[in-house]
Design an enzyme around this catalytic site. Structure first.
Site, PDB file in Angstrom:
ATOM      1  N   LYS A  79       7.347   0.581  -0.278  1.00 48.91           N
ATOM      2  CA  LYS A  79       7.657  -0.094  -1.541  1.00 48.91           C
ATOM      3  C   LYS A  79       8.647   0.739  -2.347  1.00 48.91           C
ATOM      4  O   LYS A  79       9.597   0.218  -2.922  1.00 48.91           O
ATOM      5  CB  LYS A  79       6.357  -0.366  -2.317  1.00 48.91           C
ATOM      6  CG  LYS A  79       5.532  -1.458  -1.631  1.00 48.91           C
ATOM      7  CD  LYS A  79       4.102  -1.571  -2.107  1.00 48.91           C
ATOM      8  CE  LYS A  79       3.354  -2.586  -1.213  1.00 48.91           C
ATOM      9  NZ  LYS A  79       1.931  -2.690  -1.504  1.00 48.91           N
ATOM     10  N   GLN A 125      -2.144  -0.059  -5.507  1.00 49.09           N
ATOM     11  CA  GLN A 125      -2.313  -0.232  -4.059  1.00 49.09           C
ATOM     12  C   GLN A 125      -3.799  -0.380  -3.725  1.00 49.09           C
ATOM     13  O   GLN A 125      -4.615   0.451  -4.114  1.00 49.09           O
ATOM     14  CB  GLN A 125      -1.705   0.979  -3.320  1.00 49.09           C
ATOM     15  CG  GLN A 125      -1.720   0.842  -1.814  1.00 49.09           C
ATOM     16  CD  GLN A 125      -0.883  -0.342  -1.313  1.00 49.09           C
ATOM     17  OE1 GLN A 125       0.245  -0.543  -1.730  1.00 49.09           O
ATOM     18  NE2 GLN A 125      -1.463  -1.132  -0.414  1.00 49.09           N
ATOM     19  N   ASP A 131       1.896  -8.392  -8.402  1.00 50.35           N
ATOM     20  CA  ASP A 131       1.150  -8.763  -7.187  1.00 50.35           C
ATOM     21  C   ASP A 131       0.510 -10.145  -7.334  1.00 50.35           C
ATOM     22  O   ASP A 131       0.038 -10.711  -6.349  1.00 50.35           O
ATOM     23  CB  ASP A 131       0.035  -7.726  -6.951  1.00 50.35           C
ATOM     24  CG  ASP A 131       0.337  -6.817  -5.771  1.00 50.35           C
ATOM     25  OD1 ASP A 131       1.180  -7.187  -4.936  1.00 50.35           O
ATOM     26  OD2 ASP A 131      -0.294  -5.741  -5.689  1.00 50.35           O
TER      27      ASP A 131
END
Ligand code: NDP
Length: 284
Positions: A45, A89, A112
């Site tokens: 990322k 994460q 997200d």
């Protein structure tokens, strides 16, 4: 269907657009602990941020970090005007309540798409951040001009990050699929899968879907990323999907490989969501 190819096409568009902006979109990446897969995802990322002209804020925390401290950090990032998107994460260590952490991210920075507000809007068919993997699947289907209208879609898996959002997205008025969602209690998975014009495999079971479960000419999207032992490789393992690619590739109309299918799309969609967040936030 090559996620690598589609991804590099979309990334080029994003890079061009970022080049025209007076600011760099900024993604905060929060990693708690030292799970090797998580470290590798976080690295990918950050690399994508650098390639596309985004800035990134890296927050790496010890695996014993308290929930309270993590919530404080999220609050700081939420109130930081330079930060456009916050990515925590997953999975988080067991002593942390994942739902509470996700709820702490404001919907405007939830790139997200996991907060209840974004998920709720997704189900309602309203504007939201679409979670990156489902968004990537839609982008792949669109790129290869695979219509879902009137098609029978079978989704194997009902997780909050893949199965639930993709099945919801596909049943909406702009996609018009007839969707069946399977789980471990499904009575006859093979019979369900054989009905599929489009099969989306997101069950996390190595190569569980073979040629006997897919009808000729179907479209198969393999979301799975599973590590299996492979003594022929120097590192001793390799990645496989939830589908048996070798068995399926000559039987189907189209299929995504693993690796190089849905995986690269997920990261590209994270960049796209961060760009959208930055544009919206900095407009005012
Ligand atoms: P989860 O483990 O959260 O969910 C798996 C789902 O599959 C569950 O709903 C489970 O059912 C269902 N399932 C498992 N086995 C079977 C079976 N034999 N028959 C029917 N249903 C079954 O997984 P995720 O959704 O997080 O991920 C799925 C896969 O996709 C994993 O391999 C993961 O690594 C990968 N992944 C890949 C991404 C990418 O970018 N390519 C992104 C995210 C995930 P039940 O609910 O009954 O337990």
């Amino acid at each position: 269907m090559s996620g690598k190819e589609v991804s590099s096409f979309i990334r080029e568009e994003i890079r061009k657009e970022v080049g025209t902006l007076a600011f760099s979109p900024c993604l905060a990446v929060v990693l708690v602990g030292d799970n090797p897969a998580s470290i590798s995802y976080v690295e990918s990322k950050k690399k994508a941020c650098e390639e596309l002209g985004f800035s990134h804020r890296d927050i790496e925390l010890d695996k014993d970090t308290s929930q309270e401290r993590l919530l404080e950090i999220i609050d700081e990032l939420d109130n930081d005007d330079e930060v456009d998107g916050i990515l925590v994460q997953l999975p988080l260590p067991r002593h942390i309540d994942t739902d509470m952490v996700i709820r702490a991210i404001s919907p405007e920075k939830d790139v997200d798409g996991f907060t209840p507000v974004n998920m709720g809007n997704l189900v309602l068919g309203q504007e939201c951040f679409i979670p990156c993997t489902p968004k990537g699947i839609l982008a792949l289907l669109d790129y290869y001009r695979i219509s879902t209208d009137g098609k029978k879609v079978v989704v194997v898996g009902r997780s909050n990050i893949v199965g639930k959002p993709i099945s919801n997205l596909l049943m909406q008025r702009d996609r018009n699929a007839t969707v069946t969602v399977c789980n471990t209690h499904t009575k006859d998975l093979r019979a369900e899968c054989l009905q599929a014009d489009i099969l989306i495999a997101a069950c996390g079971q190595s190569e569980a879907i073979g040629a006997d479960m897919v009808k000729d000419g179907a479209v198969v999207v393999d979301v799975g990323i599973n590590r299996i032992d492979d003594p022929t490789r120097e590192r001793g393992w390799r990645i496989v999907g939830d589908c048996n690619y070798a068995e399926l590739k000559d039987k189907v109309h189209a299929i995504t490989p693993v690796p190089g299918g849905v995986g690269p799309m997920t990261i590209t969609m994270l960049m796209e969501n961060t760009l959208i967040a930055a544009r919206k936030r900095r407009r005012g």
